[in-house]
Design a protein around this motif. Sequence first.
Motif, mmCIF file in Angstrom:
data_model
loop_
_atom_site.group_PDB
_atom_site.id
_atom_site.type_symbol
_atom_site.label_atom_id
_atom_site.label_comp_id
_atom_site.label_asym_id
_atom_site.label_seq_id
_atom_site.Cartn_x
_atom_site.Cartn_y
_atom_site.Cartn_z
ATOM 1 N N SER B 145 -35.938 12.446 12.020
ATOM 2 C CA SER B 145 -34.657 12.739 11.464
ATOM 3 C C SER B 145 -34.224 13.965 10.941
ATOM 4 N N GLU B 146 -33.518 14.988 11.428
ATOM 5 C CA GLU B 146 -33.415 16.028 10.809
ATOM 6 C C GLU B 146 -32.506 16.051 9.586
ATOM 7 N N ILE B 147 -32.002 14.970 9.059
ATOM 8 C CA ILE B 147 -31.350 14.913 7.903
ATOM 9 C C ILE B 147 -32.262 14.925 6.704
ATOM 10 N N ILE B 148 -33.389 14.068 7.038
ATOM 11 C CA ILE B 148 -34.344 14.219 5.831
ATOM 12 C C ILE B 148 -35.022 15.356 5.767
ATOM 13 N N VAL B 149 -35.632 15.622 7.170
ATOM 14 C CA VAL B 149 -36.420 17.160 6.898
ATOM 15 C C VAL B 149 -35.590 18.222 6.289
ATOM 16 N N SER B 150 -34.249 18.333 6.846
ATOM 17 C CA SER B 150 -33.512 19.482 6.252
ATOM 18 C C SER B 150 -33.286 19.419 4.858
ATOM 19 N N LEU B 151 -33.207 18.281 4.166
ATOM 20 C CA LEU B 151 -32.870 17.907 2.884
ATOM 21 C C LEU B 151 -34.201 18.208 2.088
ATOM 22 N N MET B 152 -35.199 17.516 2.461
ATOM 23 C CA MET B 152 -36.593 17.955 1.858
ATOM 24 C C MET B 152 -37.107 19.436 1.728
ATOM 25 N N MET B 153 -36.573 20.136 2.873
ATOM 26 C CA MET B 153 -37.073 21.395 2.806
ATOM 27 C C MET B 153 -36.302 22.267 1.728
ATOM 28 N N ASN B 154 -35.212 21.700 1.195
ATOM 29 C CA ASN B 154 -34.819 22.507 0.173
ATOM 30 C C ASN B 154 -35.473 22.622 -0.926
ATOM 31 N N TYR B 155 -36.268 21.428 -1.256
ATOM 32 C CA TYR B 155 -37.357 21.460 -2.500
ATOM 33 C C TYR B 155 -38.519 22.627 -2.240
ATOM 34 N N ILE B 156 -38.884 22.407 -0.829
ATOM 35 C CA ILE B 156 -39.765 23.543 -0.750
ATOM 36 C C ILE B 156 -39.609 25.213 -1.064
ATOM 37 N N ALA B 157 -38.106 25.056 -0.553
ATOM 38 C CA ALA B 157 -37.600 26.531 -0.816
ATOM 39 C C ALA B 157 -37.467 26.989 -2.380
ATOM 40 N N VAL B 158 -36.907 25.884 -2.966
ATOM 41 C CA VAL B 158 -36.826 26.240 -4.216
ATOM 42 C C VAL B 158 -38.160 26.586 -5.128
ATOM 43 N N ASN B 159 -38.937 25.762 -4.474
ATOM 44 C CA ASN B 159 -40.372 25.976 -5.206
ATOM 45 C C ASN B 159 -41.189 27.364 -4.494
ATOM 46 N N TRP B 160 -40.959 27.659 -3.420
ATOM 47 C CA TRP B 160 -41.316 28.851 -2.965
ATOM 48 C C TRP B 160 -40.465 30.048 -3.873
ATOM 49 N N VAL B 161 -39.495 30.191 -3.852
ATOM 50 C CA VAL B 161 -38.853 31.233 -4.918
ATOM 51 C C VAL B 161 -39.420 31.133 -6.168
ATOM 52 N N SER B 162 -39.587 29.849 -6.777
ATOM 53 C CA SER B 162 -40.030 29.838 -8.137
ATOM 54 C C SER B 162 -41.312 30.688 -8.119
ATOM 55 N N TYR B 163 -42.417 30.086 -7.245
ATOM 56 C CA TYR B 163 -43.789 30.753 -7.286
ATOM 57 C C TYR B 163 -43.463 32.324 -7.158
ATOM 58 N N LEU B 164 -42.506 32.780 -6.451
ATOM 59 C CA LEU B 164 -42.390 34.107 -6.166
ATOM 60 C C LEU B 164 -41.995 34.746 -7.462
#
Lengths: 340, 355
Positions: B145-164
């Motif tokens: 499901s692209e719905i779930i994947v795209s939604l979950m990837m938001n959290y990865i992006a947030v944490n990626w930028v946090s890390y940076l």
Amino acid sequence: MMRKLMLFCLIAGLTVSLIGTAASEEKTMKAAFVYISAVGDHGWSYAHDLARKYMEDSLGVETAYTENVFGPDIERVIRGYAQKGYDIIFTTSFEYMDPTIEVAADFPNIVFEHCSGFKTAENAGNYFGRIYQARYLSGLVAGKMTKSNIIGYVAAHPIPEVIRGINSFTKGVRETNPEAVVKVVWTGSWYDPAKEKEAALSLISADADVIAQHQDSPAAQEAAQDNNIYSIGYNTDMSHFAPDAHLTAPIWNWKTYYERIVDEVKSGTWTAESYWGGLGDGLVDISDFGPMVPQDVIDMVMDRRQEIIDGTFSVWPDTSDEELLSMNYFIEGVEGKIPE
Amino acid sequence: MQVLLETREIKSNAIKFLAPIVIILLALTAAACPLLWMRVNPLAAYTSIISGSCGDIYGISETLVKAVPLMLCGLAVAFPLTANRWNLGAEGQFIMGAFGASAVALSMPQLPGMILLPLMLIGGFAAGAFWGWIPGILNVRFNISEIIVSLMMNYIAVNWVSYLVYGPMRDRHAYSNFPFSPKFVQHAWLPRIIQGTRLHLGIVFAVLAAIILYVIIQKTRFGYEIRMVGANPRSARYGGIDTAKLVVLTMAAAGGIAALAGVGEVAALHHQLRRDIAVGYGYTAIPVAMLGKGHPLGILVSSLVFAALLVGGSNMQQDFGVPVALVSIIQALIVLFVVAGETLQKYRIRIVRGS
């Protein structure tokens, strides 16, 4: 229909603004506050808002505030108050520093006061408090009260302000209990009750039996209460959220400072300065102690408090203010990592 | 007693165009209740919303500033909808766009603005497109499901930028260790259009993006195929359309479009990477896309409505000292009415008595 409605709104708007200008002929001072979280947080913004209400009720200042302002909205909200002709604008979060300075440059006749930053301008001062003194005092209590010798600390951002607080708290803890350690968990947020509670629970499961916090909600206090352990609050007296857990709390009292600023602006003596007040100025303090804190501990802490006020004791005798303001290391006794 | 939803047979164009207006008016009427309860005169409150969002040049400029990210993120939600795919990842794609632009701006400050700014746009677009491509490819390859994947990837992006911003990209000097990146060099700032306001070139990109998407969807073979995939995937496949390729392309393009919003925010407003650039535009984009009926030009309008509500709502907060929650309630009511209105336009409610 739509057109009529819009026309009506326009007319209504014009009338309101006309009445507004007419009324402001007799000049009452207007002060605006910009907050990072909701005033219902019972923490940081709530403490500022208590002082705002005091201004409104006791100093005859007309006040306004906006909550939950961050990111792209900061500059707009500050500029909005400036355009509405407020005389003093208090911006109360670190993130607001640059926008405050920028807007201040466009409104030279308005006084800006930014809390917790370091930049000043002709018409923009900054102010903050030595809450680390109160944190040290609360650390004395925590060190006495822990049995597991593990104290949990739920912390917001790994920046000097927070790190300084953790170190000062740990100094207090180690003074009364050299065996105890302070475990730190970062939430990466000033205000996120769910995350704060989670962080507290993770510390409790790591055997912490006192939870301290540098957060703006009482969520960690509630976690301590639910798990029958002790807690140290922050910002304001949080005891009613955790009556059986709350030992004490480092608290802010902005009234005195805000009153001084209002007086100075009224009398035209205000100049931009960097203010860092402490226990002696009444800006920071510790709240009342919970019934579980033994009298001898209270006496010891209150004696130390008096020594700090009198200037006979310093939490950081060998550290300059500059070093304190840029502190980026943990002292011995802290277990945790500052993200690099 | 039974409540049934029956498909409406007649759909008039008048209803289609009037519905959003009626919906908003109904929502504002409903929102009057909490306002009255807070002892705020609803008419005065709405006046404050209108005057704050479009009462003067500054208000209008701020509404447009707010509309830029909503427009682009709204388009990023709507475009895949044409192919019947849900992109709930606009927030993450927006953040990746901000990251891409910041990485370019901070690593090549010596380049002149004429080259640096386009490179930032490309860098941001690429990072966002990559973020959109992932749920797309997982969807067509493994039927995830692209719905779930795209939604979950938001959290990865947030944490990626946090890390940076806590780590490698953190400004260790000017900010006394606050989690912000250094400021971009001045020629990496996206120009502002009106002096004394924050209105920037991003508005031009957003409108262009809407028009280009409209043309692609309505006037090109590619767009026709996307619509086919959305309307009837089976016959699209029989017709020889490469569904997989189209879905992946659409999702990636959507990611890139949302990313442009992130580029605009860092390049024009913040001039640095920081965590609080993400204030939920990618999520607000979902009702924006719904209110705009998924139509690119509709989204231009609906993003303006939402932006005006946000900016005006903030002004109302200043004027009346109402809690921020009230503004959120009004916005939520509008979303609620939009969703309900959508359903009621497609279906009629029939109550059947007895059994």
